[in-house]
Scaffold this active site. Sequence first.
Site, PDB file in Angstrom:
ATOM      1  N   SER A   1      -6.205  18.473 -10.253  1.00 37.67           N
ATOM      2  CA  SER A   1      -5.401  17.445 -10.919  1.00 37.67           C
ATOM      3  C   SER A   1      -4.007  17.919 -11.312  1.00 37.67           C
ATOM      4  CB  SER A   1      -6.124  16.916 -12.158  1.00 37.67           C
ATOM      5  OG  SER A   1      -6.177  17.906 -13.158  1.00 37.67           O
TER       6      SER A   1
ATOM      7  N   LYS B   1      -3.137  19.745 -18.704  1.00 33.72           N
ATOM      8  CA  LYS B   1      -2.317  18.582 -18.316  1.00 33.72           C
ATOM      9  C   LYS B   1      -0.894  18.759 -18.837  1.00 33.72           C
ATOM     10  CE  LYS B   1      -5.908  16.359 -16.716  1.00 33.72           C
ATOM     11  NZ  LYS B   1      -6.191  16.375 -15.315  1.00 33.72           N
TER      12      LYS B   1
END
Length: 177
Positions: A36, A77
């Site tokens: 991701s 993230k």
Amino acid sequence: MKKEVGEWLMAILVSVILIVLIRSFLFVSYSVDGLSMDPTFEDGDRVVANKIVEYFGGYETGDVVVFNSEVGPAYVKRVIGTPGDTVKMEDKQVYVNGEPLEEDYVVNTGDSYMDNFTLSDLGVEGGEIPQDQFLVLGDNRPISRDSRDFGMVDREQIIGEVQLRFWPLNRFGTNFD
């Protein structure tokens, strides 16, 4: 001989205490799981998160953070929105406070789920990110589970800012903007 053994034991004890203190209060290492954050981080990359950065200015748009997830292991993230910001995405372009965000690190291959969103789509009322909350997105948007799935991340969930990749050695690095 006894004195020398005592000195070695003392050195080992001091080293262990220092390692515990550093890991508990300053830095901690994590392994990136999944794609991701590709291409910034690949599956299996090992990173170091700085736990004290919050006390010296806090987290800003573009910082990569590690935070505890309520549904499993910690996530890595990128911070896109900070408290007080307005954020929306239109046609794969993120806008923060009405200005387009330059994101050279983002992968946009094909269509991503939820390409367009506003803060109200993510459950934020009032049009601004609330105090002590952050909007985070993965760099590989088509496959990333991020604030589009689980909403804002509370400041308390953030473990620290990723400031070093130490593995694999051929990708050693410190700047992830």
